[in-house]
Scaffold this motif. Structure first.
Motif, PDB file in Angstrom:
ATOM      1  N   TRP A  81      35.731   5.135  -6.164  1.00 60.27           N
ATOM      2  CA  TRP A  81      33.912   5.672  -5.942  1.00 60.27           C
ATOM      3  C   TRP A  81      33.381   5.834  -4.438  1.00 60.27           C
ATOM      4  O   TRP A  81      32.143   5.850  -4.468  1.00 60.27           O
ATOM      5  N   ALA A  82      34.260   6.011  -3.741  1.00 60.35           N
ATOM      6  CA  ALA A  82      33.484   6.634  -2.680  1.00 60.35           C
ATOM      7  C   ALA A  82      33.366   8.534  -3.136  1.00 60.35           C
ATOM      8  O   ALA A  82      33.718   8.836  -3.854  1.00 60.35           O
ATOM      9  N   LYS A  83      32.000   8.792  -2.269  1.00 60.92           N
ATOM     10  CA  LYS A  83      31.336  10.181  -3.118  1.00 60.92           C
ATOM     11  C   LYS A  83      30.944  10.661  -1.341  1.00 60.92           C
ATOM     12  O   LYS A  83      30.707   9.860  -0.575  1.00 60.92           O
ATOM     13  N   ALA A  84      30.567  11.775  -1.692  1.00 62.02           N
ATOM     14  CA  ALA A  84      30.625  12.895  -0.999  1.00 62.02           C
ATOM     15  C   ALA A  84      30.042  14.129  -1.671  1.00 62.02           C
ATOM     16  O   ALA A  84      30.181  14.406  -2.533  1.00 62.02           O
ATOM     17  N   GLY A  85      28.408  14.460  -0.608  1.00 63.28           N
ATOM     18  CA  GLY A  85      28.117  15.483  -1.721  1.00 63.28           C
ATOM     19  C   GLY A  85      26.287  15.772  -1.118  1.00 63.28           C
ATOM     20  O   GLY A  85      26.259  15.481  -0.103  1.00 63.28           O
ATOM     21  N   LEU A  86      25.775  15.703  -2.419  1.00 66.48           N
ATOM     22  CA  LEU A  86      23.867  16.507  -2.220  1.00 66.48           C
ATOM     23  C   LEU A  86      23.455  15.211  -2.633  1.00 66.48           C
ATOM     24  O   LEU A  86      23.611  15.283  -4.065  1.00 66.48           O
ATOM     25  N   LEU A 173      22.755  16.017   2.331  1.00 65.00           N
ATOM     26  CA  LEU A 173      24.039  16.000   2.629  1.00 65.00           C
ATOM     27  C   LEU A 173      24.045  14.004   2.676  1.00 65.00           C
ATOM     28  O   LEU A 173      23.805  13.631   3.294  1.00 65.00           O
ATOM     29  N   PHE A 174      25.222  13.177   2.383  1.00 66.40           N
ATOM     30  CA  PHE A 174      25.568  11.833   2.066  1.00 66.40           C
ATOM     31  C   PHE A 174      26.900  11.589   1.850  1.00 66.40           C
ATOM     32  O   PHE A 174      27.519  12.401   1.289  1.00 66.40           O
ATOM     33  N   VAL A 175      26.538  10.365   2.405  1.00 70.60           N
ATOM     34  CA  VAL A 175      28.564   9.838   2.091  1.00 70.60           C
ATOM     35  C   VAL A 175      28.151   8.565   1.571  1.00 70.60           C
ATOM     36  O   VAL A 175      27.036   7.886   2.400  1.00 70.60           O
ATOM     37  N   ALA A 176      29.082   8.107   0.571  1.00 71.01           N
ATOM     38  CA  ALA A 176      29.089   6.409   0.468  1.00 71.01           C
ATOM     39  C   ALA A 176      30.284   6.375  -0.170  1.00 71.01           C
ATOM     40  O   ALA A 176      31.391   6.360  -0.526  1.00 71.01           O
ATOM     41  N   SER A 177      30.091   4.839   0.828  1.00 71.65           N
ATOM     42  CA  SER A 177      31.841   4.171   0.468  1.00 71.65           C
ATOM     43  C   SER A 177      31.600   2.784  -0.296  1.00 71.65           C
ATOM     44  O   SER A 177      31.232   1.833   0.867  1.00 71.65           O
TER      45      SER A 177
END
Length: 271
Positions: A81-86, A173-177
């Motif tokens: 469920w690591a995620k990157a996007g808008l 933009l974002f990144v979550a981990s």
């Protein structure tokens, strides 16, 4: 008019936020989401204000994760469920209403909003061979997310209607981990995404993009693994963003990451 917003046209952008250790936070209030429920809300956000209607488009050509293997060592691993996007949010305040379109490491493209809603888009990860293109548009209180394999043919993933956004929002933009279970505790992971072809439409504020760790003092954010931090850098038309932590309702629990050599099926991680 759609304007290309790439680092090649600006001085090289560098923003670094050092992770906050648990002994610096003390006792903190758990954030509350739009529905009045307690939520987890922490991630790395590269953002600008948007006033009124508008949109943002980007490509994602890589999303990779690392997991601590010792006091000062990291090893590559898969965090499903690591995620990157808008994402478009009411503000950078924890618990703010939001809508996001993203790629994930193990669950394809997703559109999520307000901590509890999740819609599946096209399957598959982002890589240099399978670049994912994402678009997020705002029209009044409606936020619509799209995905594309070629930047020409777009698939609508979903539209959500969000009250209380106000005339000016924060978008970018974002990144979550999310963290991973380690025995009876957890280990914080860190993930990095490579973005390109960043374009905006509408009345976005000028100037440089700002990098913010949303919720750095959240009781659910354990900080970054040693020798890492939330950051973004721009070079040659690309933005590389590193982030940790995630957003989800309180009942979503972290699950074990899957290392590249593992043979078992990925376990579910918090979204």
């Amino acid at each position: 008019m759609i304007g290309t917003v790439v680092a090649a046209l600006l001085p090289v952008l560098v923003a670094v936020l050092t992770g906050v250790s648990s002994d610096q936070r003390g006792s903190q209030t758990v954030p509350v989401g739009p529905g009045g429920e307690p939520v987890t809300d922490s991630f790395y956000f590269v953002h600008r204000p948007l006033t009124g209607d508008g949109g943002i488009t980007v490509s994602v050509s890589a999303l990779s994760s690392s997991i601590p293997s010792g006091p000062a060592d990291l090893e590559p691993g898969t965090v499903p469920w690591a995620k990157a996007g808008l994402v478009i949010r009411q503000s950078t305040r924890q618990g703010s209403p939001y809508a996001a379109i993203m790629v994930t490491s193990g669950h394809g493209v997703r559109m999520q909003h307000d901590y509890v809603d999740d819609t599946a888009g096209p399957p598959g990860p982002a890589s240099a061979a399978t670049v994912r293109r994402l678009r997020l548009d705002r029209s009044g209180d409606a936020i619509t997310g799209y995905a594309s394999a070629d930047g020409t043919h777009w698939t609508k993933v979903g539209t959500v209607h969000m009250s209380g956004l106000g005339p000016t929002v924060q978008g970018g933009l974002f990144v979550a981990s999310p963290p991973a279970v380690d025995g009876r505790g957890t280990r914080g992971s860190v993930s990095t995404a490579v973005f390109g072809d960043l374009r905006v439409r509408g009345n976005w504020a000028g100037g440089d993009w700002a990098g913010t760790q949303v919720g750095p003092e959240s009781p659910a954010f354990a900080g970054y693994p040693r020798n890492t931090s939330g950051s973004f850098t721009g070079s040659a038309g690309r933005l590389t963003v590193t982030g940790a932590a995630t957003w989800h309702p309180p009942f979503a629990r972290p699950c074990p990451p899957v290392a590249p050599s593992a043979t078992s099926s990925p376990a579910r991680s918090p979204r």
